[in-house]
Design an enzyme around this catalytic site. Structure first.
Site, mmCIF file in Angstrom:
data_model
loop_
_atom_site.group_PDB
_atom_site.id
_atom_site.type_symbol
_atom_site.label_atom_id
_atom_site.label_comp_id
_atom_site.label_asym_id
_atom_site.label_seq_id
_atom_site.Cartn_x
_atom_site.Cartn_y
_atom_site.Cartn_z
ATOM 1 N N HIS A 1 73.669 91.508 -16.926
ATOM 2 C CA HIS A 1 73.064 91.067 -15.662
ATOM 3 C C HIS A 1 72.748 92.266 -14.769
ATOM 4 C CE1 HIS A 1 72.967 87.455 -12.690
ATOM 5 N NE2 HIS A 1 72.001 88.314 -12.452
ATOM 6 N N ARG B 1 68.656 83.354 -15.407
ATOM 7 C CA ARG B 1 70.007 82.837 -15.269
ATOM 8 C C ARG B 1 70.475 82.311 -16.629
ATOM 9 N NH1 ARG B 1 70.324 85.316 -11.355
ATOM 10 N NH2 ARG B 1 70.961 84.721 -9.255
ATOM 11 N N GLU C 1 79.017 83.829 -17.906
ATOM 12 C CA GLU C 1 79.140 85.280 -17.633
ATOM 13 C C GLU C 1 80.543 85.531 -17.098
ATOM 14 O OE1 GLU C 1 76.082 86.824 -15.036
ATOM 15 O OE2 GLU C 1 74.504 86.241 -16.432
HETATM 16 C C1 8YV Z 1 72.160 89.839 -8.994
HETATM 17 C C2 8YV Z 1 70.218 88.531 -9.334
HETATM 18 O O1 8YV Z 1 72.450 88.633 -8.422
HETATM 19 O O2 8YV Z 1 69.050 88.741 -7.311
HETATM 20 C C3 8YV Z 1 69.483 87.959 -8.180
HETATM 21 O O3 8YV Z 1 69.332 86.720 -8.166
HETATM 22 O O4 8YV Z 1 70.493 87.866 -10.295
HETATM 23 C C4 8YV Z 1 70.692 89.921 -9.302
HETATM 24 O O5 8YV Z 1 70.004 90.635 -8.342
HETATM 25 C C5 8YV Z 1 72.579 90.872 -8.005
HETATM 26 O O6 8YV Z 1 72.344 92.068 -8.588
HETATM 27 C C6 8YV Z 1 74.073 90.691 -7.674
HETATM 28 O O7 8YV Z 1 74.368 91.372 -6.511
#
Ligand code: 8YV
Length: 324
Positions: free
Chosen positions: A285, A237, A266
């Protein structure tokens, strides 16, 4: 029963819901829903499938207490105020256990891309600037036998450590709240303090969730303690690093490079100095963004919704973190 999804959802989860007789409405516009639009849409739906967008906060939940579940298409749940949801009696679920390899692959990719300045060289070719000016210009650094430090040796961190140990014979050190005896046995990983992780890591890869405790843990004070030859990797994150401090640490040579699949904030804004640094690689991401993984995640998100609709125990609840 009806589900509202904040993004178009992967095919396998959609099919699972439709086969269960669930009506699915998907937000297909590229822009995020406004808070008002999200409330309006959820008013006449029975569940929310959250696949990205603005944070799901208490204000939203107080308008949508009828929802039988908020099903996240993610393993991280920092995009939802889970404490508020739990206090309001709203179940929240996530999609654990299926995105460790895909996300670790991105951390591994970023480590290599940074070590050899790959994105920088690629950009030079696009700009018609082929090759080296001299045998010592634009050189990278090697990974073989170096020390990988993992902050948060959980499922994703374990896969990253295994990839690095198996592929490059890297020494594994880690900093966790609790010991990871499997990693110590299988990967000869050694648990160290946070200070030790900063001081000893040649590559430091972050694999924790974003919480009040981990928020901006990697700041000036942390970067100052890392090796000037160190590479910082964040595929967890963006909020776990202070981006202003990271930029300064790189500009002043206090660390060598950084690979980011997540940024703070982001999306990363155009003109960010990180985008012009030869030893920096940034991705948008995409940790879990493979056909296989996103379908697996969507299946789980769908199963969570179906269980909620059928009044059965939820397969992947997250409310328990507030033990309510
Ligand atoms: C994205 C992620 O959130 O699973 C998580 O925590 O950071 C990623 O998988 C996901 O791709 C958004 O749909």
């Amino acid at each position: 029963m009806k589900v509202f999804a904040t993004r178009v959802i992967p095919e396998e989860g959609l099919k699972l819901l439709q086969r269960a007789g669930v009506i699915v409405t998907q937000w297909t516009e590229l822009r995020d829903l406004t808070p008002e639009e999200l409330i309006a849409h959820c008013k006449d739906h029975d569940a929310l499938l959250y696949a990205g967008g603005r944070k799901i906060d208490r204000a939203f939940m107080e308008h949508c207490r009828h929802l039988k579940v908020i099903s996240l298409l993610s393993v991280g749940y920092d995009n939802v105020d889970v404490k508020a949801a739990t206090e309001l009696g709203l179940p929240v679920t996530n999609t654990p256990g299926v995105l460790s390899s895909a996300t670790a692959d991105i951390a591994f990719l970023l480590m290599l891309a940074v070590s050899r300045k790959a994105f920088y060289h690629h950009k030079r070719i696009i700009n018609d600037e082929w090759g080296f000016s001299t045998p010592t210009a634009n050189l990278g650094i090697e990974i073989e036998g170096k020390t990988l430090g993992i902050w948060g040796l959980g499922n994703i961190g374990y896969v990253m450590a295994k990839r690095c140990r198996d592929a490059f014979g890297m020494k594994i050190i880690y900093c966790n709240r609790e010991r990871n005896e499997a990693a110590e046995k299988e990967l000869q990983a050694v648990q160290v303090s946070f200070e030790g992780l900063l001081q000893q890591s040649d590559v430091l890869s972050v694999h924790t969730s974003l919480t009040a405790e981990t928020k901006e843990k990697f700041n000036k004070e942390a970067f100052d303690k890392m090796k000037p030859t160190a590479i910082f990797i964040n595929a967890a994150r963006g909020g776990i690093h202070n981006e202003t401090d990271l930029i300064a640490a790189l500009q002043q040579g206090r660390i060598w490079g950084a690979g980011l699949d997540v940024t703070n904030p982001e999306p990363m804004q155009p003109g960010n100095p990180l985008l012009d640094m030869p030893t920096v690689a940034v991705l948008p991401h995409i940790g879990s963004a493979t056909v296989e993984t996103r379908n697996a995640m969507s299946r789980i998100a769908a199963q969570n919704i179906i269980a909620a609709f059928e009044g059965k125990p939820l397969p992947n609840p997250v409310n328990h973190i507030y033990s309510l």
